[in-house]
Scaffold this active site. Sequence first.
Site, PDB file in Angstrom:
ATOM      1  N   ASP A 168      37.494  37.402  33.258  1.00  0.00           N
ATOM      2  CA  ASP A 168      38.459  36.290  33.257  1.00  0.00           C
ATOM      3  C   ASP A 168      37.812  34.988  32.790  1.00  0.00           C
ATOM      4  O   ASP A 168      38.515  34.049  32.408  1.00  0.00           O
ATOM      5  CB  ASP A 168      39.089  36.121  34.647  1.00  0.00           C
ATOM      6  N   ASP A 179      28.744  48.059  28.893  1.00  0.00           N
ATOM      7  CA  ASP A 179      28.375  48.483  30.243  1.00  0.00           C
ATOM      8  C   ASP A 179      27.280  47.566  30.812  1.00  0.00           C
ATOM      9  O   ASP A 179      26.183  47.476  30.255  1.00  0.00           O
ATOM     10  CB  ASP A 179      27.883  49.934  30.156  1.00  0.00           C
ATOM     11  N   ASP A 234      29.976  39.733  39.101  1.00  0.00           N
ATOM     12  CA  ASP A 234      31.347  39.319  39.404  1.00  0.00           C
ATOM     13  C   ASP A 234      32.236  40.529  39.122  1.00  0.00           C
ATOM     14  O   ASP A 234      32.934  40.590  38.118  1.00  0.00           O
ATOM     15  CB  ASP A 234      31.684  38.129  38.487  1.00  0.00           C
ATOM     16  N   SER A 235      32.173  41.480  40.036  1.00  0.00           N
ATOM     17  CA  SER A 235      32.783  42.789  39.777  1.00  0.00           C
ATOM     18  C   SER A 235      34.029  43.004  40.607  1.00  0.00           C
ATOM     19  O   SER A 235      34.326  42.242  41.526  1.00  0.00           O
ATOM     20  CB  SER A 235      31.779  43.885  40.135  1.00  0.00           C
ATOM     21  N   THR A 236      34.754  44.067  40.288  1.00  0.00           N
ATOM     22  CA  THR A 236      35.815  44.552  41.172  1.00  0.00           C
ATOM     23  C   THR A 236      35.151  45.222  42.385  1.00  0.00           C
ATOM     24  O   THR A 236      33.930  45.177  42.541  1.00  0.00           O
ATOM     25  CB  THR A 236      36.729  45.542  40.415  1.00  0.00           C
ATOM     26  N   ASP A 237      35.951  45.847  43.218  1.00  0.00           N
ATOM     27  CA  ASP A 237      35.420  46.418  44.457  1.00  0.00           C
ATOM     28  C   ASP A 237      34.545  47.658  44.214  1.00  0.00           C
ATOM     29  O   ASP A 237      34.660  48.303  43.177  1.00  0.00           O
ATOM     30  CB  ASP A 237      36.593  46.759  45.384  1.00  0.00           C
TER      31      ASP A 237
END
Lengths: 276, 276
Positions: B86, B137, B155-158
């Site tokens: 984002d 990646d 800053d990742s998703t879960d």
Amino acid sequence: MDMWISEAQIPNAAMTYKIKETLVRRQTEFQDLAIVDSYELGRMLVLDGIVQTTIKDEFVYHEMISHIPLYTHSSPKKVLVVGGGDGGAIREILKHPTVEKAVLCEIDGAVIEECKKHLKEISCALDDPRCEVFVGDGIKYVHEHKNEFDVIIVDSTDPFGAAEGLFGGSFYKEIYQCLTEDGIFIAQTETPFYLPEVVKSVFNDARDVFPVTKLFMAHIPTYPGGYWSFTVGSKKYDPENPDFSGKVDIDGLKYYTKKIHSAAFTLPKYVEDLLK
Amino acid sequence: MDMWISEAQIPNAAMTYKIKETLVRRQTEFQDLAIVDSYELGRMLVLDGIVQTTIKDEFVYHEMISHIPLYTHSSPKKVLVVGGGDGGAIREILKHPTVEKAVLCEIDGAVIEECKKHLKEISCALDDPRCEVFVGDGIKYVHEHKNEFDVIIVDSTDPFGAAEGLFGGSFYKEIYQCLTEDGIFIAQTETPFYLPEVVKSVFNDARDVFPVTKLFMAHIPTYPGGYWSFTVGSKKYDPENPDFSGKVDIDGLKYYTKKIHSAAFTLPKYVEDLLK
């Protein structure tokens, strides 16, 4: 069939919880009272559709609304709770060995009655001999008692409808007179994220009355935004930097520590700005 | 017709939001991507049904994940963001005048593309000449770059599904080697209220790798419980007590202050206990 309850405190953003069963649902003289058992948070007290407290996260609210003022005052002996019919604040207050008497003044006797039946983990101290339970109007009670309490905790529902009179300058002036000469007042004062104008106006009302007025924050997962403000008005002591000398450590707390006491008063920029 | 979305990150307790419109909904190579416009929180990025960021509260997450490590490091020049498509972290990083280069390594190019179109307030710095965007990646990128970055932000998703490899000891060892000799690593590490075991295990994995490992909290209203942890691993600097001398003040921040920097590391008792 899955049962869910939905809390619409913020109009366009709701919290919903999957429910095992409804233990009680009744219209009292003052409000719609429900106690439900949820999968994720255990039993919950819900008043007029708003979650007041849950078994899983009640410790945050009750520890912070009680231990901040009681650790700030050098030797609190008499404490008044206005509202707080679930008994959670009373339970925490009575952990302080200096406290000789804790009065609960709750307007809705049905809240006390149902919490004693269904939320025993929270209401367990209401039968303590140092606790006096009074069912009646907090505004009237405060008006009729002068120079009597070292700490007054306003543990109310939100400032709309029934509890509206428990917020604002005229009630805070009465609170001031009900307190002893080094007394401390605390109230839950809503969320600065969703309701900044409420936080600001309540804080300013308290600041007009008390020589020392400060706001701190605590994280309460089941309140909207998960981030809740408390306003402290004090006649003498600085609640942000209390003198802990001679104060006992209380075993078994899950949120409050002496370090978090002061850190809770350090505010994010947007909350700081609100209070300018 | 009212449209609501419901987020089921915690199985039996959901957040729901009333929606004006769906701006984009597509299945990318990696995930279900949606950007919706909500009444209460403005536009939201939703990945695999989980709200990642919203216009109204993104400032908390992006300021805290960026300014804590960047104010801790004495002079950060090269910064890597793993994930964060984002662009919010990049926007905050580039506010530090010492930063010469900020690399964004995001696996899903569609996230970058759609955020540049629909979330311009957040993605606005991705075209800055100091920013280099790399679609690929993060694990591979970190493995192929040694001793290069002063700060690495994960800053990742879960840590379930696609992002699972971005949590845990083997990735943190690679991060350690990718950092310069006084480098700092930070990651979002979930909620201690609903997912205590995840917080504990991720923190212990980081502590096994870094000489200094600390956890801090920030309140993010749209994440479950509203209360989020971040783990910092550092080779040299203490992130809780940084040396602010020579550091500029950044105008326009809404959450981060130098005072909140240290206070955020003061943990409630139940979070302290988790990390013992």
